[in-house]
Design an enzyme around this catalytic site. Structure first.
Site, mmCIF file in Angstrom:
data_model
loop_
_atom_site.group_PDB
_atom_site.id
_atom_site.type_symbol
_atom_site.label_atom_id
_atom_site.label_comp_id
_atom_site.label_asym_id
_atom_site.label_seq_id
_atom_site.Cartn_x
_atom_site.Cartn_y
_atom_site.Cartn_z
ATOM 1 N N GLU A 278 0.198 7.836 -4.038
ATOM 2 C CA GLU A 278 -0.251 6.526 -4.546
ATOM 3 C C GLU A 278 -1.738 6.289 -4.286
ATOM 4 O O GLU A 278 -2.102 5.310 -3.636
ATOM 5 C CB GLU A 278 0.558 5.410 -3.858
ATOM 6 C CG GLU A 278 2.057 5.521 -4.034
ATOM 7 C CD GLU A 278 2.821 4.533 -3.149
ATOM 8 O OE1 GLU A 278 2.291 4.096 -2.109
ATOM 9 O OE2 GLU A 278 3.946 4.193 -3.511
ATOM 10 N N PRO A 279 -2.615 7.149 -4.772
ATOM 11 C CA PRO A 279 -4.044 6.916 -4.517
ATOM 12 C C PRO A 279 -4.592 5.789 -5.383
ATOM 13 O O PRO A 279 -4.174 5.613 -6.525
ATOM 14 C CB PRO A 279 -4.698 8.244 -4.901
ATOM 15 C CG PRO A 279 -3.785 8.818 -5.934
ATOM 16 C CD PRO A 279 -2.386 8.349 -5.606
ATOM 17 N N CYS A 371 -21.024 -21.133 -0.267
ATOM 18 C CA CYS A 371 -21.287 -21.933 0.928
ATOM 19 C C CYS A 371 -20.444 -21.459 2.107
ATOM 20 O O CYS A 371 -19.512 -22.144 2.535
ATOM 21 C CB CYS A 371 -21.018 -23.396 0.609
ATOM 22 S SG CYS A 371 -22.124 -23.948 -0.675
HETATM 23 N N1 LLP Z 1 0.210 2.611 -1.429
HETATM 24 C C1 LLP Z 1 0.455 1.498 -0.726
HETATM 25 C C2 LLP Z 1 1.829 1.201 -0.328
HETATM 26 C C3 LLP Z 1 -0.608 0.647 -0.368
HETATM 27 O O1 LLP Z 1 -0.367 -0.434 0.346
HETATM 28 C C4 LLP Z 1 -1.925 0.972 -0.768
HETATM 29 C C5 LLP Z 1 -3.050 0.097 -0.434
HETATM 30 C C6 LLP Z 1 -2.131 2.135 -1.534
HETATM 31 C C7 LLP Z 1 -1.038 2.933 -1.839
HETATM 32 C C8 LLP Z 1 -3.480 2.563 -2.045
HETATM 33 O O2 LLP Z 1 -4.384 2.848 -1.050
HETATM 34 P P1 LLP Z 1 -5.792 3.506 -1.453
HETATM 35 O O3 LLP Z 1 -5.529 4.893 -1.958
HETATM 36 O O4 LLP Z 1 -6.405 2.649 -2.475
HETATM 37 O O5 LLP Z 1 -6.607 3.522 -0.213
HETATM 38 N N2 LLP Z 1 -8.317 -4.339 0.310
HETATM 39 C C9 LLP Z 1 -8.562 -3.226 1.209
HETATM 40 C C10 LLP Z 1 -7.582 -2.109 0.998
HETATM 41 C C11 LLP Z 1 -6.150 -2.565 1.108
HETATM 42 C C12 LLP Z 1 -5.217 -1.466 0.729
HETATM 43 C C13 LLP Z 1 -3.857 -2.004 0.491
HETATM 44 N N3 LLP Z 1 -2.893 -1.001 0.199
HETATM 45 C C14 LLP Z 1 -9.993 -2.742 1.017
HETATM 46 O O6 LLP Z 1 -10.734 -3.353 0.256
HETATM 47 O O7 LLP Z 1 -10.420 -1.783 1.665
#
Ligand code: LLP
Length: 447
Positions: A278-279, A371
């Protein structure tokens, strides 16, 4: 000049693919998110190729960038999707994505969301509690369906990332521990409308080393080998290894998917399962920038210098809530962007060795108009001298940028622009003031 995933400086001008960012902004104004289609595809292909030996179903994590046109690019490239809400599911179904490529995670799926997903025959729910499992079973029975599920395991492994984006430690709300997972699997026959298909693990994000993945999967392997009997083991046909693969926010070299795959694939092979991933961030993070215009410059008599720009924490919240570092540089400048940019201390040390360059730079905070004192997009940076009206680019904003944006301070959300070679297209129009009050105005006269 560093080559930044299809964002490059040529003759002192920032380009996205073959287009001058300045020319895009002349048409669409600021602030604006600008994405490179070929950067998205390059990153998708890189992660797919790195893990090819495991033939994974790559489910793009919609929360990182949910724009329909971006999801469509990935759907056309063969991606599946990881959704975490009815809204995200609605988006990908709208695109005509095959439901058997959609997985649904999240600790709080409501009955409505579960029903919606079952009616559309999604591939799998990543289940995060016994209560949720019972609810899915009940709803599936009402609909006369069988729900395919994976149990999301919380393996209590530290992924060494920001505390607010850590998900696989025992203090986090996510997943099910091994003891409860064992009970659920032993009792699985009692859930008559549930088909247990796999195990899911997502540790957090961004993760910079393969070790946490390996440690977590080793724990899962031990669980399968030592705790489950043969019949239960056979049910675990899929291992979903989540997302979290890092990107470089500073220009420093970080591990690429191949380095992760080299360590992760041998453990996955031991499990003998089909693989789901799940990237999100790796695919879109460095494929997008946020472009903003300098509204004012400001110096205090204490000597502190600010660049006030027209993008703010409501457009890109990561610096405010995670102290996240994003590189920022003018769109048009004769000062080369450093290969690596980090805290101002590191920059200062380097500048001391290159005194001539420091004349062109000044130490600034780059802040938005919202703000809140936390509305600072970049803190204490050595930055080329800019004047009001100049454009600046905030890099690595393609993931968790627009999707986390809000209308705080009643600021319309930005437009989103996609570049493909020399072509520019709007993929989301800028919100208007009318959009912002649309759901409220109709009630004014009723009171
Ligand atoms: N799978 C699940 C179950 C997840 O919770 C997430 C991200 C992903 C896959 C994808 O992760 P990625 O490959 O994008 O790193 N808002 C935060 C990141 C929160 C991620 C939440 N879950 C930020 O801006 O760094």
């Amino acid at each position: 000049m560093p080559s930044f995933d299809f964002f490059n400086y040529q003759n002192n001008e920032l380009f996205c693919e073959q287009v001058k960012v300045k020319d895009i902004i002349e048409k669409v104004k600021t602030p604006a998110y600008v994405y490179s289609k070929n950067s998205i595809l390059k990153h998708f292909n890189e992660i797919r190729d790195a893990f090819a030996e495991a033939s994974p179903l790559i489910c793009f994590s919609v929360k990182s960038n949910s724009n329909l046109s971006i999801c469509k690019i990935l759907a056309d490239a063969g991606a599946g999707f990881d959704v975490v809400s009815g809204g995200e599911l609605y988006r990908v179904l709208k695109l005509g994505v095959s439901p058997d490529k959609i997985v649904f995670a999240g600790v709080g799926k409501t009955s409505e969301e579960i029903k919606y997903a079952l009616e559309n025959d999604i591939f799998m729910f990543n289940v995060e509690s016994q209560s949720e499992l019972a609810n899915i079973d009940r709803i599936a029975s009402d609909l006369n369906k069988t729900a395919r599920i994976a149990l999301r395991i919380n393996p209590d492994i530290d992924p060494n990332t920001h505390v607010k984006t850590t998900t696989g430690k025992k203090e986090n709300k996510f997943g099910i521990d091994f003891v409860i997972a064992e009970q659920i699997i032993k009792d699985i026959k009692n859930y008559r409308n549930i088909d247990l298909k796999g195990i899911h693990v997502h540790l957090g994000s961004p993760i910079y080393e393969p070790e946490p993945y390996v440690l977590a999967l080793e724990k899962v392997n031990k669980f399968l080998q030592e705790v489950l009997d043969d019949k239960d083991k056979q049910r675990i046909e899929y291992i979903n290894i989540g997302g979290g693969y890092c990107i470089s926010y500073t220009g420093e070299k970080v591990k690429r998917p191949l380095a992760f795959a080299t360590e992760i694939i041998p453990v996955v092979k031991k499990l003998g399962c089909k693989v789901i991933m799940e990237p999100g961030r790796f695919i879109v993070g460095n494929a997008g920038i946020l472009v903003s215009r300098v509204t004012y410059t400001k110096v205090s008599s204490w000597g502190k210098k600010y660049i006030i720009c027209d993008a703010a924490m409501n457009d890109l919240v990561r610096p405010s809530i995670y102290e996240a570092f994003h590189r920022v540089w003018p769109v048009n400048t004769d000062v080369p962007m450093p290969e690596v940019e980090m805290s101002y201390k590191v920059q200062s040390a380097r500048l001391n060795q290159q005194r001539d360059m420091s004349d062109e730079l000044e130490l600034v905070d780059i802040a938005g108009p919202v703000c809140e004192s936390s509305d600072v997009l970049a803190k204490e940076r050595w930055f080329p001298k800019v004047k009001e009206g100049d454009l600046i680019a905030i890099f690595s904003a393609g993931a968790y940028g627009f999707t986390m944006s809000s209308t705080y301070n009643t600021r319309p959300r930005t437009c989103e622009i996609l570049v493909d070679g020399g072509n520019i297209s709007t993929i989301r129009r800028r919100e208007t003031y009318e959009d912002l009050i649309a759901g409220e105005e109709e009630f004014l006269n009723e009171r």
